[in-house]
Structures are given as structure tokens and as C-alpha cells.
Design an enzyme around this catalytic site. Structure first.
Site, short mmCIF file in Angstrom:
data_model
loop_
_atom_site.label_atom_id
_atom_site.label_comp_id
_atom_site.label_asym_id
_atom_site.label_seq_id
_atom_site.Cartn_x
_atom_site.Cartn_y
_atom_site.Cartn_z
N TYR A 157 -10.96 14.14 8.61
CA TYR A 157 -10.46 12.78 8.87
C TYR A 157 -11.56 11.97 9.55
CZ TYR A 157 -5.78 14.29 7.64
OH TYR A 157 -4.69 14.76 6.94
N TYR A 191 -7.56 21.67 4.34
CA TYR A 191 -8.43 21.77 5.52
C TYR A 191 -7.81 22.71 6.56
CZ TYR A 191 -5.22 18.30 7.62
OH TYR A 191 -4.11 17.66 8.08
N HIS A 215 -3.26 16.85 1.21
CA HIS A 215 -2.13 15.92 1.29
C HIS A 215 -2.60 14.54 1.70
CE1 HIS A 215 -2.67 17.78 5.26
NE2 HIS A 215 -2.43 16.56 5.71
N HIS A 217 -1.07 11.33 4.01
CA HIS A 217 -0.01 10.97 4.97
C HIS A 217 0.49 9.54 4.70
CE1 HIS A 217 -0.67 14.21 8.01
NE2 HIS A 217 -1.90 14.20 7.53
FE LIG Z 1 -3.19 15.85 7.52
#
Ligand SMILES: [Fe+2]
Length: 286
Positions: A157, A191, A215, A217
């Protein structure tokens, strides 16, 4: 209180809270004491195991700082977070299911127009995510807000990318008057959750891995409807049936369909090959 036995200890400890002012606190602590005592008896906890438990919880606390919350990881990996989520988000059939928020949401995601690209120039396989936001009767909800965030193609991220100063792979979109939304991104990757601390050690001892399946979010909200915090999972991911934090729901697994058409890619302003994801969110009225 002086003739304590296995049989009367729990009620004695609970009775000691007679002066508690907050009824809900008392209810929660009563349940905790009952279950904690029953657990100790059930597994016949030894002195050494009790001490190891204390040392483990101490290490979990010591691993926490402003950026790392090891207790939430512990709750997530033991399924406690998901149990709390399930009992607090019971939805009628057909309504988009809630799943875990995770630690990477940010309130400062930039706004994008529909078709905007949240991946900017980050490397990865292009993907188009599109669909509608609907009421349970399948009528469109106009102008719903979609707050979107995901990892990059390596599973990181923006908060974990040292050279990204602002935001990446996150954005806020508004569906149109007919409930349609569409945005461009890259295919996320599976991850590992942070596993260099005591929770990682616990996972090893349990014979588990720390991975979450790939995924995206979402928090989807609209006036007059209950907002939903959820994730869309890529079908075919190797970790769908062993998500380290138990966030996967069958209804949230969607195919990322590969498209090799250069003409289609040009029309959608991506490069070929790219992936298409179609998903309609269904919100429950307030
Ligand atoms: Fe996530």
C-alpha cells in the site's frame, strides 16, 4: 472468599464486581471471567504455559507504536475481528456483505472523476473496475460515493512505499445518476500481513502463513442507505481459502477477466492486455 475452589472461584470473582457502576462493563467482564476460567480448566494450563502467555501478550504490546498495532493483528488472525464484524453486520440476502476494514484506509484519499486512474504511472497489469450501486430491489442509487484503496502489483500500500509522499492506489469516486461507476487501476497482488513480530511467531507455531488474497477495498455510501465496508477478491488467487485474517466471503470473490483487444483497450484508455472486473454493490436502506 476464603474457601476458594475450582467450583466457586468464578462466581466469587464475578461477585467482587458488585460495586461496578457501568452495567455493560460488568456484563462484558462477567463473560470474560467465566470464559477465561473455563478455558484455563479446559486446557489444564500449566505454570510455564501461563507465564509464556503473559510474555506473549507483553511482546504484543511492546510491538505496538504509532504505525504498528500488533493487538489488532492478533484479533484479526484469531478471527475475533471477523466474529465481531459478522455479528454487527447481519445483512439480508442480496445485500453486499461487510468485511474487514484493515489498517490501510486513509481519510485523505483524493477525489477522481469516473474513469479516473488511481494507479497513475505505477507498474502493473491495467484493470478496469466497473458496475452499479443498487438498492435491494435492483433500482439504481444515484451518486453513491465509493472510497477505494488497494495494494500495488507487489502487494504494498502507499503507506508502505518509502518514496511515495502523497497517496497512491486510492481514490474517492461518485457514481452517476444511474448508479454507474467505473475506474482504472492495476491488478492488486496477494500480500503478507506484518509478520515480523509476536503474531508472526504465533502463525508459524500454528502452521499458518501470513498471506491475504489479492483484493480491492471499498467503502460505499449513499444518503438513505447503510454504508458498507467491504473488499472484492480476485478469483483464482492461491490464498482465497486461507486468508490470514478470515476476510473472504464467497459473494465478494469476482473474476478479473483478461481482455487482449487493442481496440477495447484504446476505447477504455488503458493498454492491452487488461483485466475487467464487474461488480454491483447493493446497499441496505437505513
Ligand atoms: Fe488490504
Amino acid at each position: 472468599m476464603r474457601n476458594l475452589t475450582e467450583a466457586n472461584l468464578s462466581e466469587t470473582v464475578i461477585a467482587a464486581m458488585a460495586g461496578a457502576k457501568n452495567a455493560r462493563f460488568k456484563e462484558i467482564m462477567t463473560g470474560l471471567i467465566k470464559h477465561l476460567h473455563a478455558f484455563i480448566r479446559e486446557v489444564n494450563l500449566t505454570e510455564a504455559e501461563w507465564l509464556a502467555s503473559i510474555q506473549f501478550l507483553t511482546a504484543v504490546g511492546q510491538k505496538c507504536d504509532e504505525k504498528r498495532q500488533e493487538f489488532i493483528l492478533l484479533s484479526d488472525t484469531l478471527g475475533a475481528t471477523t466474529m465481531k464484524d459478522i455479528i454487527n453486520n447481519r445483512k439480508p440476502p442480496g445485500v453486499t456483505e461487510y468485511t474487514i476494514l484493515g489498517p490501510f484506509h486513509r481519510p485523505d484519499a483524493p477525489e477522481f472523476p469516473l474513469s479516473g486512474n488511481i494507479a497513475a504511472d505505477l507498474p502493473g497489469e491495467p484493470a478496469i473496475v466497473r458496475g452499479r450501486v443498487l438498492a435491494p430491489d435492483r433500482s439504481p442509487i444515484p451518486n453513491a460515493m465509493l472510497d477505494v484503496w488497494q495494494s500495488d502489483a507487489e502487494g504494498f500500500y502507499d503507506l508502505q512505499m518509502p518514496d511515495i509522499k502523497s497517496t497512491a492506489l486510492r481514490g474517492v469516486f461518485h457514481a452517476d445518476a444511474e448508479g454507474n461507476y467505473i475506474f482504472r487501476t492495476i491488478k492488486p497482488s496477494f500480500y503478507p500481513i506484518p509478520h515480523d513480530g509476536p503474531v508472526g511467531q504465533m502463525l508459524i507455531a500454528m502452521g499458518r502463513h501470513p498471506y491475504r488474497p489479492a483484493h480491492i477495498h471499498f467503502i460505499v455510501s449513499a444518503e438513505g442507505y447503510q454504508s458498507v465496508t467491504t473488499e472484492l477478491f480476485a478469483s483464482g488467487d492461491p490464498y482465497l481459502d486461507s486468508d490470514a485474517v478470515f476476510g473472504v466471503r464467497e459473494s465478494l470473490v469476482v473474476p478479473f477477466i483478461r481482455n487482449d483487444s487493442k481496440d477495447e483497450a484504446e476505447r477504455l484508455n488503458v493498454s492491452a492486455p487488461f483485466y475487467m472486473v464487474d461488480y454491483d454493490f447493493v446497499l441496505e436502506p437505513v
